[in-house]
Design a protein around this motif. Structure first.
Motif, short mmCIF file in Angstrom:
data_model
loop_
_atom_site.label_atom_id
_atom_site.label_comp_id
_atom_site.label_asym_id
_atom_site.label_seq_id
_atom_site.Cartn_x
_atom_site.Cartn_y
_atom_site.Cartn_z
N LEU A 300 0.83 -1.20 0.00
CA LEU A 300 0.00 0.00 0.00
C LEU A 300 0.87 1.26 0.00
O LEU A 300 0.57 2.22 -0.71
CB LEU A 300 -0.92 -0.01 1.22
CG LEU A 300 -1.81 1.23 1.41
CD1 LEU A 300 -2.68 1.49 0.18
CD2 LEU A 300 -2.68 1.07 2.66
N MET A 301 1.94 1.25 0.77
CA MET A 301 2.84 2.40 0.76
C MET A 301 3.44 2.60 -0.63
O MET A 301 3.58 3.74 -1.10
CB MET A 301 3.95 2.20 1.80
CG MET A 301 4.95 3.34 1.85
SD MET A 301 4.21 4.91 2.33
CE MET A 301 3.88 4.59 4.06
N ARG A 302 3.75 1.51 -1.29
CA ARG A 302 4.30 1.61 -2.64
C ARG A 302 3.27 2.24 -3.58
O ARG A 302 3.60 3.08 -4.43
CB ARG A 302 4.71 0.21 -3.12
CG ARG A 302 5.44 0.18 -4.44
CD ARG A 302 6.28 -1.10 -4.57
NE ARG A 302 5.54 -2.31 -4.25
CZ ARG A 302 4.77 -2.95 -5.12
NH1 ARG A 302 4.61 -2.48 -6.34
NH2 ARG A 302 4.16 -4.07 -4.77
N LEU A 303 2.01 1.85 -3.44
CA LEU A 303 0.96 2.42 -4.28
C LEU A 303 0.76 3.90 -3.98
O LEU A 303 0.53 4.71 -4.89
CB LEU A 303 -0.35 1.66 -4.07
CG LEU A 303 -0.38 0.22 -4.60
CD1 LEU A 303 -1.73 -0.41 -4.31
CD2 LEU A 303 -0.09 0.18 -6.09
N ARG A 304 0.83 4.28 -2.72
CA ARG A 304 0.70 5.69 -2.38
C ARG A 304 1.84 6.51 -3.01
O ARG A 304 1.63 7.64 -3.46
CB ARG A 304 0.71 5.86 -0.86
CG ARG A 304 -0.53 5.32 -0.18
CD ARG A 304 -0.52 5.63 1.30
NE ARG A 304 -0.54 7.06 1.53
CZ ARG A 304 -0.39 7.62 2.72
NH1 ARG A 304 -0.20 6.85 3.79
NH2 ARG A 304 -0.43 8.91 2.87
N SER A 305 3.03 5.94 -3.02
CA SER A 305 4.16 6.63 -3.64
C SER A 305 3.93 6.76 -5.14
O SER A 305 4.21 7.82 -5.74
CB SER A 305 5.46 5.85 -3.37
OG SER A 305 5.65 5.67 -1.99
N ASP A 306 3.42 5.70 -5.77
CA ASP A 306 3.14 5.75 -7.21
C ASP A 306 2.09 6.82 -7.52
O ASP A 306 2.20 7.57 -8.48
CB ASP A 306 2.65 4.39 -7.70
CG ASP A 306 3.77 3.37 -7.79
OD1 ASP A 306 4.95 3.78 -7.79
OD2 ASP A 306 3.48 2.16 -7.85
N LEU A 307 1.05 6.88 -6.69
CA LEU A 307 0.00 7.88 -6.91
C LEU A 307 0.57 9.29 -6.78
O LEU A 307 0.27 10.17 -7.59
CB LEU A 307 -1.13 7.67 -5.90
CG LEU A 307 -2.27 8.70 -5.95
CD1 LEU A 307 -3.00 8.65 -7.29
CD2 LEU A 307 -3.25 8.45 -4.79
N ALA A 308 1.41 9.50 -5.77
CA ALA A 308 1.96 10.84 -5.54
C ALA A 308 2.85 11.29 -6.69
O ALA A 308 2.92 12.48 -7.00
CB ALA A 308 2.75 10.86 -4.22
N ARG A 309 3.53 10.34 -7.34
CA ARG A 309 4.39 10.75 -8.45
C ARG A 309 3.71 10.64 -9.80
O ARG A 309 4.33 10.79 -10.84
CB ARG A 309 5.70 9.94 -8.44
CG ARG A 309 5.57 8.47 -8.66
CD ARG A 309 6.84 7.72 -8.29
NE ARG A 309 6.75 6.30 -8.60
CZ ARG A 309 7.24 5.75 -9.69
NH1 ARG A 309 7.88 6.49 -10.58
NH2 ARG A 309 7.12 4.46 -9.91
N GLY A 310 2.39 10.37 -9.76
CA GLY A 310 1.60 10.40 -10.99
C GLY A 310 1.78 9.20 -11.89
O GLY A 310 1.56 9.29 -13.11
N ALA A 311 2.15 8.06 -11.34
CA ALA A 311 2.42 6.88 -12.16
C ALA A 311 1.16 6.04 -12.35
O ALA A 311 0.55 5.61 -11.38
CB ALA A 311 3.51 6.02 -11.49
N ALA A 312 0.75 5.81 -13.59
CA ALA A 312 -0.31 4.88 -13.98
C ALA A 312 -1.48 4.86 -13.01
O ALA A 312 -1.71 3.86 -12.32
CB ALA A 312 0.28 3.47 -14.10
N PRO A 313 -2.25 5.95 -12.92
CA PRO A 313 -3.32 6.00 -11.91
C PRO A 313 -4.36 4.90 -12.06
O PRO A 313 -4.90 4.44 -11.05
CB PRO A 313 -3.92 7.39 -12.12
CG PRO A 313 -3.49 7.83 -13.47
CD PRO A 313 -2.17 7.18 -13.71
N ARG A 314 -4.68 4.46 -13.28
CA ARG A 314 -5.68 3.39 -13.44
C ARG A 314 -5.17 2.10 -12.79
O ARG A 314 -5.93 1.40 -12.11
CB ARG A 314 -5.97 3.16 -14.92
CG ARG A 314 -6.74 4.30 -15.58
CD ARG A 314 -6.99 4.04 -17.05
NE ARG A 314 -7.76 2.83 -17.27
CZ ARG A 314 -8.02 2.32 -18.48
NH1 ARG A 314 -7.57 2.94 -19.56
NH2 ARG A 314 -8.74 1.22 -18.60
N SER A 315 -3.90 1.80 -13.00
CA SER A 315 -3.34 0.60 -12.38
C SER A 315 -3.30 0.73 -10.86
O SER A 315 -3.62 -0.22 -10.14
CB SER A 315 -1.93 0.36 -12.92
OG SER A 315 -1.30 -0.70 -12.24
#
Length: 922
Positions: A300-315
Motif C-alpha cells: 500500500l505504501m508503494r501504491l501511495r508513492s506511485d500515486l503521488a508521483r503520478g504513475a499509472a493512476p488506473r493501475s
C-alpha cells in the motif's frame, strides 16, 4: 548411577543454556539465542521434529518454544511454527499456556492479530489458574498489543498497567519497562505525542539499565511519534539508528518495519521515488519472513508513492481496491480504508469520476467470519514453554500506526503510514467506516478521506463542497496542533495537511474571488503563530545540558579565535542540543489559539496606518501576489516561483560576500553588479503588485513565501525609503499591531546589551545610551545570559549589539554571543513576558528556516511567536560601519516618535548595504 548422574548433568547444562538464551532474547539477539538453544537440544539428544528423544518432555518443550521464537525473529517463520507444534505435542498440561502464548506472539509478529488474540485468550485463564504471575504479566502485556492493533486503546492501557503491577510486584524490571513502553504508545495512538515522548524518555533510561537490546525498537516508535507531528528529517535520523541496530541484532521483522517507516518519511517529505524504493525493500523482507499483513502494508505504501508521483493512476486504482479486499480478509479496517481512499484518488487522477464516486460510496469489503480453529495466535510473551519464558523486550506498539511493546519480539508495527490515531479528548471515538465497533481512526486516514472527498467534489464542479472538506481536514490538524507545546512541533505539524492546503488554495483560485483566495491563504500559512508555545521547563537535566552547552560554546569560540578546531566539541554540542530539543518535544500544548484574521479587519487596520498589504503565494510552482489596498483585494499571477527564489538565494550570497573586508576593487565591482542583477530580477517579478500597492498607500506590509522570506525588501529600487513591515501572515501582523505598546521615549523600561569581541558594540551602546538615558545597560562582564534574560523580561524595548549566528540545522539554537556564552532562541521561551520591541544589531539572525505551510523557525521568529510585536534584524552580514550608522539614525527616529517601519526606512535610505528588516507590527 553413572548414567543417572550424566543425565542430570546434561539436564543442568541444558537448563543453563536455556537461561542464557532467554538473556539473549531479552537483549534482542535471536541468532545467539538460537545457537544456545540448539546446543541445549543436542545435549538432550533431540535432532529433528520427527525424531524421538530421551529426557524430560517439559524441558524439551520449553527449549523448542524458545527456539521457535528465535528462528521466527530471524525470518524463518515456517520453521518456527513447526517447532512450536512439536513443543505443544510434548508439553505437560501445566505448560500448555506458554505454548499458546508463544504461538500467539508469532502470529502477531506476522500480522495475524485476530488469531493472536484468540490464542492469548486461551493462555490467560490457564495462567490465572496456575498462579504463575510473571507469565500472566507477559500475556497481559502482549494482549495490550493486540488491543492497540485493533483500536481498543482503553483495554490496551488496562492490560499494560495490570502487567506493570504484576511485574513490579514480582521484581521483573524488564517486563515493567515493556509495560510502560506500551502505556506510552497508547498516548501516541490517542494523539498525545508530548505525553508519549515523555514516557518513551523514561523507558529509554530503563532499557539502558535492564534491556539495552530493545533500544532500537524504542527508537522506531519514537520515529513514529515524530512522523505524527511532521518532523520527517528528525524521524529519518532516528530510523537510521534503529535500522542499524536491527541489522546487527538480525531482528528482521523490526528491520522491515523500520524500512516501511523510512518510506513514510520520504513520502511525507515529497521524495516519492525514494519512498517507493524503501517500501519495496520492506515488502520483500516481510514476504521472506511470511508476514503477509505487513507485506500488504508495504504494498500500500508503494501504491501511495506511485500515486503521488503520478504513475499509472488506473493501475494504482485497481491494485489499491484489490488491497482493500485483502485487508478486509485480514481484519485490518484502517489499512483497508486507506487502500480504498487511494483507489478513489487514483480514479479521480485518471479522470474516471463515475467509478471514483462509486468506489467512494461502496460498502467496505466485509471480513470473513472468524476461524473457529482453536489455535489463533495472540501476542503472548516470547518465552520458552514451561518456565516463564524470558522474552525479548517489548517494542513500542505497532498498531495501525505503530504500537506497544510486547513481551517477546515487538508486535506488529504501524500501518503503512506512521501517523498516530487522532481524536483523543474530543469525546467518544468516531465509528470507523470500515467496521461497526467504536475505535479511534488514525489521523492519516481521516485526513486522506477529507482530501479524497475534496478532490472528488472539485472534479465534479462542487467547489463549495470541496472547500468544506478541506476546512474539515485543516480543523483536524488544528486540533492536533493544540496538544503540542514546542515550537518545533507546532511548526512541523503543518506538513500533515500540505496536500489539503494546496487543494484548498487551488479551489479558491478556481473561484476567481481575490478575497476568498486571501482568506484561504491565511487559513493555510503560518498557523503555528495562532498557538501559544509552552514555557520551556526548568528541570535539572535541561539546566545541566544548557550550562554545559554554553561552556563548550565558549571553548569553541576561543578555539576559533586561536585558529584551532576540535570536532569532538562540536559533536558534543550537537548531542546536548538534541537532549534539550527532545525535552522540549515533551511539553504539552496550552490549547489557546487566535482566531483567523478577517479580511475586513486587516483592511481596516491597513487603512488606519496608510499601508497596503502584498501577500505572496507559491501555488503549484507559480508565484502569485494578493494586494490589499484602498479597501479592495487584487490578485496578480506573476511568474514561475523558482527563478525568483533562485535570485533571492544569489542575492543573499552576494550581500554576505559584499560585507567582507579587504575586497579587491575588481571583485567588489563584480559582486555589486550581481547584487543589482538579482534585485532587478526580483523587482521585475514583483513590479506590478508593488506599484499597485504603493499607488494608494505610503508603505507596505509584505507577507513573503518560502525562500522569499530571506529577501531584504528595503533594497528593491521601488521600496527604498518607504516604510515596510514584513510578517509571516496577515494575522501575525494584525496581532502584533494590536499588542504594540507606545514607545517610552526616555527609555526607562529599555535594555541595551553589548556583546563581546565586536569592535563597535561598546561605542554603539554608548551612543544609544545618550538617546535613551534611562535605559539599563549591560556590557562587558555584566552582559551575561542570566542578567540579560532578567532584564529582558517585561522590558518595553531591547537593543543588542552582538555577534549573531543562524543555525540552519538546529534553528532553536540560533544565538547571540554574550559574555558567558550564547543567548539562544531556546532561552527566550523561559521569559514570562518578552520585550515589546527588539533590535538585533547582529548578522544573520533575521534568517529563518521555512517549513511546509510557510512556518518559520529562527531567532527573530522565536521572538514573534512569544509575543514581541516588532523585531528589527538583518538577513545577512552587515558591515560594522553601516550597522552603527543605521542603528544610531534608527533610534533617534524612534525616540522622536516615528514608528519602527518609518524610522528604519529613513535610516537605511542612503545605505545600499543595509539589510535590516522590520518584522512584525512595523
Amino acid at each position: 548411577m553413572r548414567d543417572s548422574g550424566r543425565a542430570g548433568t546434561l539436564r543442568e547444562q541444558a537448563e543453563r543454556l536455556h537461561r542464557l538464551s532467554v538473556e539473549a532474547t531479552d537483549n534482542g539477539r535471536p541468532a545467539l539465542a538460537a545457537r544456545r538453544l540448539r546446543q541445549a537440544l543436542t545435549l538432550l539428544g533431540w535432532t529433528t521434529p520427527a525424531g524421538g528423544t530421551p529426557g524430560d518432555d517439559g524441558l524439551l518443550a520449553r527449549l523448542l518454544t524458545s527456539l521457535a521464537h528465535a528462528e521466527a525473529e530471524q525470518g524463518r517463520s515456517e520453521l518456527g511454527m513447526e517447532l512450536l507444534d512439536e513443543a505443544q505435542r510434548r508439553a505437560p498440561a501445566g505448560e500448555l499456556a506458554i505454548v499458546h502464548a508463544q504461538r500467539g506472539l508469532m502470529h502477531l509478529r506476522m500480522g495475524s492479530s485476530t488469531q493472536a488474540l484468540r490464542e492469548l485468550d486461551i493462555a490467560a485463564p490457564m495462567l490465572q489458574l496456575d498462579g504463575d504471575r510473571v507469565e500472566l504479566a507477559r500475556v497481559l502485556l502482549n494482549r495490550s498489543v493486540i488491543h492497540i492493533a485493533t483500536g481498543r486503546i482503553r483495554q490496551a492501557r488496562d492490560d499494560a498497567r495490570r502487567s506493570a503491577q504484576l511485574a513490579h510486584a514480582h521484581d521483573h524490571p524488564v517486563l515493567a519497562a515493556k509495560a510502560l513502553h506500551n502505556d506510552g504508545y497508547c498516548d501516541l495512538l490517542l494523539g498525545d505525542v508530548p505525553a508519549a515522548l515523555s514516557v518513551f524518555a523514561r523507558v529509554e533510561r530503563l532499557y539502558q539499565d535492564v534491556n539495552p537490546g530493545f533500544l532500537p525498537v524504542l527508537a522506531l516508535d519514537r520515529a513514529r511519534a515524530l512522523l505524527a507531528v511532521g518532523l520527517t528529517d528528525e524521524a529519518g535520523h532516528t530510523l537510521d539508528q534503529a535500522i542499524d541496530g536491527f541489522r546487527r541484532q538480525r531482528l528482521m521483522q523490526d528491520y522491515a518495519e523500520a524500512e516501511l517507516a523510512r518510506a513514510q518519511c520520504a513520502l511525507d517529505a515529497g521524495r516519492h521515488a525514494e519512498a517507493r524504493d524503501w517500501a519495496r525493500r520492506a515488502e520483500t523482507h516481510f514476504r521472506r519472513r511470511g508476514s503477509a499483513a505487513w507485506a500488504r502494508r508495504a504494498e500500500l505504501m508503494r501504491l501511495r508513492s506511485d500515486l503521488a508521483r503520478g504513475a499509472a493512476p488506473r493501475s494504482v486504482a485497481r491494485r489499491a481496491w484489490d488491497l482493500a479486499a485483502r485487508f478486509a480478509e485480514l481484519d485490518m479496517p484502517d489499512d483497508g480504508e486507506m487502500a480504498r481512499l487511494v483507489s478513489v484518488r487514483a480514479l479521480i487522477a485518471a479522470g474516471h469520476l463515475t467509478a471514483a464516486a462509486s468506489t467512494a460510496t461502496a460498502p467496505p469489503p466485509t471480513p470473513p467470519p472468524p476461524d473457529p480453529a482453536p489455535h489463533a495466535p495472540a501476542p503472548p510473551p516470547d518465552a520458552p514453554p514451561g518456565e516463564p519464558p524470558p522474552h525479548t523486550p517489548a517494542s513500542a506498539s505497532r498498531a495501525p500506526s505503530g504500537g506497544p511493546p510486547l513481551d517477546g519480539p515487538p508486535p506488529d508495527g504501524p500501518p503503512p503510514d506512521g501517523i498516530l490515531a487522532a481524536g483523543a479528548g474530543q469525546g467518544p471515538a468516531p465509528l470507523s467506516r470500515t467496521g461497526g465497533r467504536p475505535r479511534g481512526e488514525p489521523l492519516d486516514v481521516r485526513l486522506m478521506r477529507r482530501l479524497a472527498e475534496a478532490e472528488l467534489a472539485g472534479a465534479q464542479g462542487r467547489r463549495g463542497q470541496a472547500l468544506r472538506k478541506v476546512r474539515e481536514g485543516l480543523a483536524l490538524i488544528d486540533s492536533h496542533r493544540g496538544r503540542l507545546g514546542s515550537l518545533d512541533m507546532l511548526t512541523g505539524v503543518a506538513a500533515l495537511g500540505a496536500d489539503l492546503a494546496a487543494h484548498g488554495l487551488r479551489a479558491a483560485l478556481a473561484g476567481g474571488s481575490p478575497r476568498q483566495v486571501f482568506a484561504w491563504s491565511e487559513r493555510c500559512r503560518a498557523q503555528a503563530f495562532r498557538f501559544r508555545p509552552t514555557r520551556a521547563p526548568e528541570d535539572e537535566r535541561t539546566a545541566e545540558a544548557l550550562a554545559e552547552l554554553r561552556q563548550l560554546a565558549q571553548q569553541m569560540h576561543a578555539d576559533e579565535a586561536a585558529g584551532h578546531r576540535r570536532p569532538a566539541l562540536r559533536r558534543r554540542c550537537l548531542e546536548l542540543e538534541q537532549v534539550i530539543r527532545e525535552r522540549g518535544w515533551q511539553l504539552p500544548g496550552v490549547g489557546e489559539r487566535l482566531a483567523p484574521a478577517p479580511v475586513a479587519a486587516v483592511q481596516e487596520a491597513l487603512a488606519d496606518d496608510g499601508f497596503a498589504m502584498v501577500s505572496l503565494l507559491n501555488v503549484g510552482g507559480g508565484l502569485l501576489a494578493l494586494v490589499l489596498v484602498d479597501g479592495r483585494c487584487h490578485l496578480h499571477r506573476l511568474s514561475a516561483y523558482e527563478p525568483v527564489a533562485e535570485a533571492a538565494r544569489r542575492l543573499a550570497g552576494d550581500l554576505n560576500a559584499q560585507a567582507g573586508r579587504n575586497l579587491r576593487p575588481a571583485l567588489r565591482a563584480v559582486i555589486e553588479a550581481s547584487v543589482e542583477r538579482q534585485l532587478g530580477v526580483l523587482a521585475a517579478a514583483l513590479g506590478a503588485p508593488l506599484r499597485q500597492a504603493l499607488s494608494g498607500a505610503r508603505g507596505i506590509v509584505l507577507i513573503p513565501t518560502m525562500g522569499l522570506s530571506a529577501v531584504p525588501w528595503g533594497l528593491l529600487p521601488g521600496l527604498r525609503g518607504r516604510p515596510l513591515a514584513v510578517a509571516p501572515s496577515a494575522l501575525v501582523w494584525l496581532a502584533a499591531r494590536r499588542a504594540a505598546e507606545p514607545f517610552v521615549r526616555d527609555g526607562s523600561s529599555s535594555v541595551l546589551v553589548a556583546g563581546p569581541d565586536l569592535e563597535h558594540a561598546e561605542r554603539e551602546i554608548q551612543r544609544l545610551g545618550a538617546v535613551h538615558p534611562k535605559a539599563r545597560t549591560l556590557r562587558g562582564e555584566q552582559a551575561t545570559v542570566s542578567a540579560t534574560l532578567s532584564a529582558l523580561d517585561g522590558a518595553s524595548f531591547a537593543h543588542f549589539a552582538a555577534h549573531g549566528h543562524h543555525e540552519r540545522e538546529n534553528v532553536l539554537f540560533s544565538r547571540l554571543d554574550l559574555a558567558d556564552g550564547p543567548l539562544m532562541a531556546h532561552d527566550l521561551q523561559r521569559l514570562d513576558r518578552t520585550p515589546g520591541h527588539v533590535v538585533l544589531s547582529a548578522c544573520d539572525v533575521g534568517q529563518a528556516v521555512v517549513r511546509a505551510g510557510d512556518e518559520l523557525l529562527g531567532f527573530t521568529a522565536a521572538l514573534l511567536y512569544l509575543g514581541t510585536s516588532t523585531v528589527i534584524s538583518s538577513l545577512t552580514r552587515v558591515p560594522d560601519a553601516v550597522a552603527e550608522r543605521v542603528m544610531t539614525a534608527y533610534h533617534r527616529g524612534v525616540a522622536l516618535g516615528a514608528s519602527p517601519a518609518d524610522a528604519l526606512a529613513a535610516a537605511g535610505e542612503g545605505e545600499p548595504a543595509c539589510t535590516f528588516v522590520c518584522f512584525g507590527a512595523g
